[in-house]
Design a protein around this motif. Structure first.
Motif, PDB file in Angstrom:
ATOM      1  N   HIS A 168       0.830  -1.208   0.000  1.00 11.86           N
ATOM      2  CA  HIS A 168       0.000   0.000   0.000  1.00 11.86           C
ATOM      3  C   HIS A 168       0.871   1.267   0.000  1.00 11.86           C
ATOM      4  O   HIS A 168       0.511   2.287   0.603  1.00 11.86           O
ATOM      5  CB  HIS A 168      -0.926   0.026   1.216  1.00 11.86           C
ATOM      6  N   ALA A 169       2.000   1.193  -0.699  1.00 13.83           N
ATOM      7  CA  ALA A 169       2.923   2.332  -0.734  1.00 13.83           C
ATOM      8  C   ALA A 169       2.255   3.580  -1.299  1.00 13.83           C
ATOM      9  O   ALA A 169       2.499   4.692  -0.822  1.00 13.83           O
ATOM     10  CB  ALA A 169       4.159   1.977  -1.559  1.00 13.83           C
ATOM     11  N   LEU A 170       1.408   3.411  -2.293  1.00 13.36           N
ATOM     12  CA  LEU A 170       0.724   4.556  -2.894  1.00 13.36           C
ATOM     13  C   LEU A 170      -0.597   4.849  -2.197  1.00 13.36           C
ATOM     14  O   LEU A 170      -0.960   6.015  -2.007  1.00 13.36           O
ATOM     15  CB  LEU A 170       0.481   4.308  -4.381  1.00 13.36           C
ATOM     16  N   SER A 171      -1.303   3.797  -1.829  1.00 16.37           N
ATOM     17  CA  SER A 171      -2.638   3.968  -1.259  1.00 16.37           C
ATOM     18  C   SER A 171      -2.610   4.780   0.036  1.00 16.37           C
ATOM     19  O   SER A 171      -3.514   5.580   0.298  1.00 16.37           O
ATOM     20  CB  SER A 171      -3.275   2.603  -0.998  1.00 16.37           C
ATOM     21  N   LYS A 172      -1.571   4.595   0.835  1.00 22.69           N
ATOM     22  CA  LYS A 172      -1.526   5.329   2.097  1.00 22.69           C
ATOM     23  C   LYS A 172      -1.191   6.803   1.903  1.00 22.69           C
ATOM     24  O   LYS A 172      -1.299   7.595   2.836  1.00 22.69           O
ATOM     25  CB  LYS A 172      -0.535   4.682   3.056  1.00 22.69           C
ATOM     26  N   HIS A 173      -0.799   7.168   0.672  1.00 20.09           N
ATOM     27  CA  HIS A 173      -0.557   8.577   0.347  1.00 20.09           C
ATOM     28  C   HIS A 173      -1.629   9.079  -0.634  1.00 20.09           C
ATOM     29  O   HIS A 173      -1.379   9.995  -1.418  1.00 20.09           O
ATOM     30  CB  HIS A 173       0.827   8.753  -0.276  1.00 20.09           C
ATOM     31  N   ALA A 174      -2.824   8.474  -0.573  1.00 23.26           N
ATOM     32  CA  ALA A 174      -3.886   8.816  -1.524  1.00 23.26           C
ATOM     33  C   ALA A 174      -4.248  10.296  -1.470  1.00 23.26           C
ATOM     34  O   ALA A 174      -4.379  10.958  -2.511  1.00 23.26           O
ATOM     35  CB  ALA A 174      -5.122   7.960  -1.251  1.00 23.26           C
ATOM     36  N   ALA A 175      -4.397  10.827  -0.267  1.00 25.65           N
ATOM     37  CA  ALA A 175      -4.789  12.242  -0.132  1.00 25.65           C
ATOM     38  C   ALA A 175      -3.727  13.160  -0.720  1.00 25.65           C
ATOM     39  O   ALA A 175      -4.042  14.124  -1.426  1.00 25.65           O
ATOM     40  CB  ALA A 175      -5.029  12.571   1.339  1.00 25.65           C
ATOM     41  N   THR A 176      -2.460  12.850  -0.455  1.00 31.66           N
ATOM     42  CA  THR A 176      -1.375  13.668  -0.978  1.00 31.66           C
ATOM     43  C   THR A 176      -1.309  13.608  -2.497  1.00 31.66           C
ATOM     44  O   THR A 176      -1.179  14.629  -3.178  1.00 31.66           O
ATOM     45  CB  THR A 176      -0.022  13.214  -0.389  1.00 31.66           C
ATOM     46  N   LEU A 177      -1.417  12.400  -3.047  1.00 36.96           N
ATOM     47  CA  LEU A 177      -1.364  12.232  -4.496  1.00 36.96           C
ATOM     48  C   LEU A 177      -2.530  12.929  -5.186  1.00 36.96           C
ATOM     49  O   LEU A 177      -2.370  13.536  -6.249  1.00 36.96           O
ATOM     50  CB  LEU A 177      -1.358  10.743  -4.848  1.00 36.96           C
ATOM     51  N   HIS A 178      -3.703  12.860  -4.560  1.00 37.49           N
ATOM     52  CA  HIS A 178      -4.864  13.523  -5.167  1.00 37.49           C
ATOM     53  C   HIS A 178      -4.711  15.039  -5.112  1.00 37.49           C
ATOM     54  O   HIS A 178      -5.050  15.750  -6.062  1.00 37.49           O
ATOM     55  CB  HIS A 178      -6.146  13.091  -4.450  1.00 37.49           C
ATOM     56  N   GLN A 179      -4.183  15.542  -4.018  1.00 34.56           N
ATOM     57  CA  GLN A 179      -3.988  16.984  -3.874  1.00 34.56           C
ATOM     58  C   GLN A 179      -2.949  17.501  -4.862  1.00 34.56           C
ATOM     59  O   GLN A 179      -3.116  18.566  -5.464  1.00 34.56           O
ATOM     60  CB  GLN A 179      -3.550  17.311  -2.449  1.00 34.56           C
ATOM     61  N   ARG A 180      -1.886  16.730  -5.070  1.00 33.17           N
ATOM     62  CA  ARG A 180      -0.802  17.169  -5.947  1.00 33.17           C
ATOM     63  C   ARG A 180      -1.181  17.074  -7.434  1.00 33.17           C
ATOM     64  O   ARG A 180      -0.663  17.834  -8.247  1.00 33.17           O
ATOM     65  CB  ARG A 180       0.445  16.314  -5.685  1.00 33.17           C
ATOM     66  N   THR A 181      -2.045  16.135  -7.777  1.00 36.66           N
ATOM     67  CA  THR A 181      -2.372  15.907  -9.191  1.00 36.66           C
ATOM     68  C   THR A 181      -3.759  16.397  -9.572  1.00 36.66           C
ATOM     69  O   THR A 181      -4.107  16.408 -10.761  1.00 36.66           O
ATOM     70  CB  THR A 181      -2.292  14.406  -9.522  1.00 36.66           C
ATOM     71  N   GLY A 182      -4.574  16.778  -8.580  1.00 36.27           N
ATOM     72  CA  GLY A 182      -5.929  17.223  -8.872  1.00 36.27           C
ATOM     73  C   GLY A 182      -6.847  16.096  -9.309  1.00 36.27           C
ATOM     74  O   GLY A 182      -7.961  16.349  -9.772  1.00 36.27           O
ATOM     75  N   GLY A 183      -6.357  14.856  -9.192  1.00 39.83           N
ATOM     76  CA  GLY A 183      -7.168  13.725  -9.617  1.00 39.83           C
ATOM     77  C   GLY A 183      -7.101  13.444 -11.102  1.00 39.83           C
ATOM     78  O   GLY A 183      -7.788  12.546 -11.603  1.00 39.83           O
TER      79      GLY A 183
END
Length: 220
Positions: A168-183
């Protein structure tokens, strides 16, 4: 001006027109629909991407929608339209196609009332050619939205070939990844792939917040 001719030319089934006169006289050439369909089916084509759709008028699109319906329904080919204002032009084409079906239905009723044999009405192109809208991946308060974004991240995790990639290396940073990429999927793909390259070059072989920060710094 002749969609099947364009596809046929791309497949190498007939020579490109040499000048505008040949383009305007395409109606004199034989119908190449059958060989085009045969090649597409034999090659098990699954995607037909039509670029520069802004060069086509809504009238041209409305007339060719039934053929694209056939490719999708009978051969299982997905059609992707690209170009400036593609969605708007498709909407206009759908309206025109509906008008064509409405006129055909009115003519059928008129012929029936006159006691003459009516021509069969083709199914509406709009019923066979759905439009899929590609919006940014959501990550709101709804559980369904959160699960969908995390499923996308999980699919990335499954494809990453990093030796020390944590679960879950990416999943646990879901909020950060969504904020940085806008989805947006394109930005998300770039950040994850860049983070993976950074992990390989530094020898960490894992994606943490450090790699994500470095990747998003390059994105900006």
């Amino acid at each position: 001006m002749n969609w099947v001719w364009e596809i046929s030319s791309f497949l190498g089934l007939n020579p490109e027109p040499k000048n505008l006169t040949e383009v305007l006289e395409m109606r004199r050439h034989q119908d190449v629909t059958l060989p085009v369909n045969y090649v597409l089916e034999t090659a098990q084509t699954r995607l037909l991407l039509i670029d520069d759709i802004n060069r086509a008028s809504p009238q041209h699109l409305a007339n060719v929608l039934p053929y694209f319906d056939y490719l999708r329904e009978k051969l299982g080919i997905s059609i992707v339209f690209c170009g400036t204002g593609a969605s708007h032009r498709l909407h206009q084409a759908r309206i025109l196609a509906q008008d064509l079906i409405r006129v055909s239905e009115e003519n059928r009723v008129r012929l029936e009332r006159a006691g003459q044999p009516a021509q069969p009405v083709s199914p509406s192109p709009t019923a066979l050619l759905p439009v899929t809208w590609l919006h940014p991946l959501p990550l709101g308060t709804k559980i369904e939205e959160q699960e969908m974004f995390r499923r996308v991240l999980a699919s990335f995790e499954a494809d990453l070939s990093l030796y020390r990639l944590e679960e879950h290396a990416l999943s646990k940073h879901a909020a950060t990844l969504h904020q940085r990429t806008g989805g947006y999927f394109k930005a998300l793909t770039y950040v994850i792939s860049t983070a993976a390259v950074i992990a390989i070059r530094t020898g960490s072989e894992n994606i943490t917040e450090k790699e994500i920060n470095a990747a998003t710094a390059q994105l900006s």
